[in-house]
Design a protein around this motif. Structure first.
Motif, PDB file in Angstrom:
ATOM      1  N   GLY A 199       0.792  -1.226   0.000  1.00 22.81           N
ATOM      2  CA  GLY A 199       0.000   0.000   0.000  1.00 22.81           C
ATOM      3  C   GLY A 199       0.823   1.274   0.000  1.00 22.81           C
ATOM      4  O   GLY A 199       0.346   2.317  -0.404  1.00 22.81           O
ATOM      5  N   GLY A 200       2.058   1.187   0.455  1.00 22.79           N
ATOM      6  CA  GLY A 200       2.887   2.378   0.520  1.00 22.79           C
ATOM      7  C   GLY A 200       3.889   2.493  -0.611  1.00 22.79           C
ATOM      8  O   GLY A 200       4.748   3.375  -0.595  1.00 22.79           O
ATOM      9  N   ASP A 201       3.766   1.631  -1.607  1.00 26.17           N
ATOM     10  CA  ASP A 201       4.757   1.605  -2.686  1.00 26.17           C
ATOM     11  C   ASP A 201       4.786   2.879  -3.519  1.00 26.17           C
ATOM     12  O   ASP A 201       5.765   3.129  -4.224  1.00 26.17           O
ATOM     13  CB  ASP A 201       4.510   0.401  -3.609  1.00 26.17           C
ATOM     14  N   LYS A 202       3.761   3.673  -3.446  1.00 22.31           N
ATOM     15  CA  LYS A 202       3.718   4.907  -4.246  1.00 22.31           C
ATOM     16  C   LYS A 202       3.922   6.156  -3.391  1.00 22.31           C
ATOM     17  O   LYS A 202       3.548   7.249  -3.785  1.00 22.31           O
ATOM     18  CB  LYS A 202       2.398   4.978  -5.012  1.00 22.31           C
ATOM     19  N   VAL A 242      -1.856   9.855   3.411  1.00 24.58           N
ATOM     20  CA  VAL A 242      -1.011  11.041   3.372  1.00 24.58           C
ATOM     21  C   VAL A 242       0.365  10.661   2.834  1.00 24.58           C
ATOM     22  O   VAL A 242       0.760   9.494   2.896  1.00 24.58           O
ATOM     23  CB  VAL A 242      -0.865  11.695   4.769  1.00 24.58           C
ATOM     24  N   PRO A 243       1.121  11.645   2.325  1.00 24.38           N
ATOM     25  CA  PRO A 243       2.486  11.349   1.871  1.00 24.38           C
ATOM     26  C   PRO A 243       3.343  10.860   3.043  1.00 24.38           C
ATOM     27  O   PRO A 243       3.164  11.291   4.184  1.00 24.38           O
ATOM     28  CB  PRO A 243       2.998  12.696   1.357  1.00 24.38           C
ATOM     29  N   LYS A 244       4.276   9.999   2.761  1.00 22.16           N
ATOM     30  CA  LYS A 244       5.142   9.444   3.811  1.00 22.16           C
ATOM     31  C   LYS A 244       6.032  10.507   4.456  1.00 22.16           C
ATOM     32  O   LYS A 244       6.579  10.266   5.529  1.00 22.16           O
ATOM     33  CB  LYS A 244       5.984   8.303   3.262  1.00 22.16           C
ATOM     34  N   HIS A 245       6.148  11.676   3.833  1.00 19.03           N
ATOM     35  CA  HIS A 245       6.944  12.752   4.422  1.00 19.03           C
ATOM     36  C   HIS A 245       6.062  13.755   5.185  1.00 19.03           C
ATOM     37  O   HIS A 245       6.562  14.767   5.669  1.00 19.03           O
ATOM     38  CB  HIS A 245       7.737  13.490   3.337  1.00 19.03           C
ATOM     39  N   HIS A 246       4.786  13.472   5.343  1.00 21.80           N
ATOM     40  CA  HIS A 246       3.864  14.338   6.085  1.00 21.80           C
ATOM     41  C   HIS A 246       4.391  14.521   7.516  1.00 21.80           C
ATOM     42  O   HIS A 246       4.946  13.595   8.112  1.00 21.80           O
ATOM     43  CB  HIS A 246       2.476  13.683   6.099  1.00 21.80           C
TER      44      HIS A 246
END
Length: 187
Positions: A7-10, A21-25
């Motif tokens: 699920g987080g591959d993008k 949310v973006p992983k850099h949130h």
């Protein structure tokens, strides 16, 4: 159960409250830093000298509190998911203060700045302290960006402030228990 979902591959991830949310949130950064801190507490517990059961208990309780804090950071304020979270215990920061006082009673008075280091376990406590301070900075950034300085985030901020103090005193305590003097900073 598989650990990976894809699920987080993008570059996005889900909050506990369901939003993607973006992983850099800033919220992800904040609870990621807490996870790193929790790992350092695990390292400390693994490296403690024999006989330090009280400190081992301290660290286990702190790790549990950090998991709870992480859940709050992973949840959008006001979401229905927040109803499923327990509040950080009111006495959590006060409990740390009592442990700081108990450990401090065994130490010589600090009259100068000290350099991080000494015994490996004490040096790791100093690293944990600096990671804890980063958690504080990231949390204040999250609070400012969400206007969420009240309630649980404020309680977590106080908790982290006390925890960083505890880790400083713990480093000194562990050096003392293991026969290593503090290294005084020389200008």
């Amino acid at each position: 159960m598989k650990v990976y979902t894809g699920g987080g591959d993008k570059g996005k991830t889900s909050l506990f409250s369901g939003e993607r949310v973006p992983k850099h949130h800033v919220r992800i950064e904040a609870y990621g830093d807490l996870d790193e801190l929790n790992s350092f507490l695990g390292v400390l517990a693994a490296l403690l000298p024999d006989g330090e059961q009280a400190v081992r208990g301290d660290l286990a309780g702190m790790q549990s509190a950090l998991f709870l804090a992480g859940a709050w950071l992973a949840t959008t304020p006001g979401s229905s998911a927040s109803a499923h979270l327990a509040p950080l215990p009111v006495a959590a920061a006060k409990d740390i203060e009592q442990r700081i006082d108990a450990l401090s009673e065994t130490l010589p008075e600090l009259r100068a700045f000290i350099l991080p280091g000494g015994q490996p376990v004490a040096a790791w406590a100093h690293v944990g302290r600096t990671v804890c301070r980063r958690c504080e900075r990231r949390l204040t950034q999250l609070i400012e960006s969400t206007d969420g300085g009240e309630g649980e985030l404020a309680a977590i901020q106080v908790y982290l402030n006390r925890l960083s103090d505890y880790l400083f005193v713990l480093a000194r305590y562990l050096n003392r228990v293991l026969g290593t003097a503090d290294t005084i900073w020389q200008k």
